[in-house]
Each structure stands twice: as structure tokens, then as C-alpha cells.
Design an enzyme around this catalytic site. Structure first.
Site, PDB file in Angstrom:
ATOM      1  CG  ASP A  31      47.136  38.202  46.751  1.00 52.98           C
ATOM      2  OD1 ASP A  31      46.492  38.907  45.743  1.00 52.98           O
ATOM      3  OD2 ASP A  31      46.217  37.810  47.403  1.00 52.98           O
ATOM      4  CG  ASP A  33      40.538  40.653  45.010  1.00 59.30           C
ATOM      5  OD1 ASP A  33      39.842  41.301  45.000  1.00 59.30           O
ATOM      6  OD2 ASP A  33      41.327  40.171  43.694  1.00 59.30           O
TER       7      ASP A  33
END
Length: 232
Positions: A31, A33
Site C-alpha cells: 500500500d 499512504d
């Protein structure tokens, strides 16, 4: 989400949790953020401004953590407000790229992976993902899957399935690295092993195979049957 070199002491292997101990992987799907980059201050500023403009509470906004902005906007706004709301949050987020930094261990962990065995899988749009990666000074891998590349965002497994497919790796041989419950749910649904970092969520919220406080605690170790983890 942080990345680390495979040089840590082998003595920490016994500290790896049983759910993931002894497993090997062929690829890692990160991922962005909250996992690779710390964009939390910018995200909170943008959404606080947006929420105030639309008369929404902080708790209403928090429910969408880890999901694509468009999903949250569609959930919170009336049908006749959606197009304007989507345009406005996109504008706010692209304007605020301040204080975005690489999280501890992230650059090292990415660098430890072969280029054809690593991907970023994010709920951000392509434009926003590229802007935040550049603002953080992070070198992106060749495969970056954004919300623009899928029909259904997290917690649907499609983003991680797409990342695995673009790498040509069976999802069951992939490790998903996430910071949000929606992302962990998506990774599990895709059939991947999951590693969570507590940068934006508590341990109790992260139903992952392994949970760490920082990716600086994690090392990727190559071997004859793939990659394994050292934690310590």
C-alpha cells in the site's frame, strides 16, 4: 510497509509470529499512504477542509480510511453532489503535498526486492499517487496499481489481484503490506499473506498475519524458495 535490507541478525527470527513464520513469498504488494509514505497531515488537512465545506463530521470521514476517495464521497454525499465533491477533494489533495515523507524502513524494504517482484497498490488516483511518491522522494517500482486501474477499490480484492497479475505472480505467493483494515481485508480476500503496520490504526483493528509498529523492524531475506521475513 517499510523496507529493509536482509542484513539483520538471524536471532530475531524466533520473534516472528506463528501465523507467518516459515512462509516464503515471490512478491510484495505495498500500500502507499500510511505504509510507504506518511501523508497523514496532508490527508487530514484536505479532508477536514472538504468535510467542513460539506457539513460533515470527522467521525463520518474516518469511516472511509484506506478506501478510495470516490467510494467515501459516494457514501457521504447526495447523488447531485457527488461530481462536485469528487472534483473538490481531488483539487484539495493535489494542492496539499506538504509534509509528505517516506516512512522509516520503507525505502530500504523496496530496495531489498527485485524490481520485477514488487508493486505499489494504492487507493489513490494515478495523478495523486505520482504526486505523493514524488513529494516523498520515493523511487516507485515499475508496477503501480491505482484506483484508476480497477473497477472496485479496497476492501474489494481487485486492486491486489491486479497487482499480482501485472507481476505475473500467483496471489497466494504474494505478501500484502498495509496500514488500514480495508486494505488488510482486501489482501486476505485476494488470497495473499498480510503484514500490517500500526502507523494509522491500532493493533486491535488490524487482522493481519503479522502486525508491527514500524517497517524498520522488518527485513526481506531472499532464499532458494522465495523471500521470507525477519522481524526484530
Amino acid at each position: 510497509m517499510d523496507e529493509q535490507s536482509p542484513t539483520r541478525s538471524a536471532a530475531v527470527t524466533e520473534r516472528v509470529e506463528p501465523a507467518i513464520a516459515g512462509r516464503t513469498f515471490d512478491a510484495v504488494l505495498f500500500d502507499m499512504d500510511g505504509t510507504l509514505v506518511d501523508s497523514t497531515p496532508a490527508v487530514e488537512r484536505s479532508w477536514a477542509t472538504w468535510g467542513a465545506e460539506y457539513g460533515l463530521t470527522r467521525s463520518a470521514l474516518a469511516a472511509g480510511h484506506g478506501q478510495p476517495a470516490s467510494q467515501l464521497v459516494r457514501l457521504l454525499l447526495a447523488a447531485d453532489q457527488i461530481d462536485g465533491g469528487l472534483a473538490r477533494i481531488a483539487e484539495l489533495e493535489l494542492e496539499d503535498l506538504h509534509d509528505i515523507t517516506v516512512l522509516p524502513g520503507a525505502a530500504e524494504l523496496l530496495a531489498a526486492m527485485p524490481a520485477d517482484r514488487v508493486a505499489i497498490v494504492t487507493s489513490a488516483t494515478r495523478q495523486l499517487a505520482e504526486a505523493r511518491i514524488a513529494a516523498a522522494g520515493l523511487t516507485a517500482p515499475a508496477v503501480v496499481v491505482t484506483f484508476d486501474d480497477v473497477t472496485h477499490g479496497k476492501p474489494n480484492p481487485e486492486p491486489f489481484l491486479t497487482g499480482a497479475a501485472r507481476l505475473g505472480i500467483d496471489p497466494s505467493r504474494c505478501l500484502v503490506v498495509e496500514d488500514a483494515p480495508a486494505g488488510i481485508k482486501a489482501g486476505r480476500a485476494a488470497g495473499c499473506a498480510t503484514l500490517a503496520v500500526t502507523t494509522t490504526s491500532t493493533r486491535s483493528e488490524l487482522d493481519a498475519d503479522l502486525v508491527v509498529d514500524s517497517l524498520a523492524q522488518v527485513s526481506i531475506v531472499p532464499g532458494p524458495e522465495g523471500f521470507s521475513l525477519l522481524v526484530g
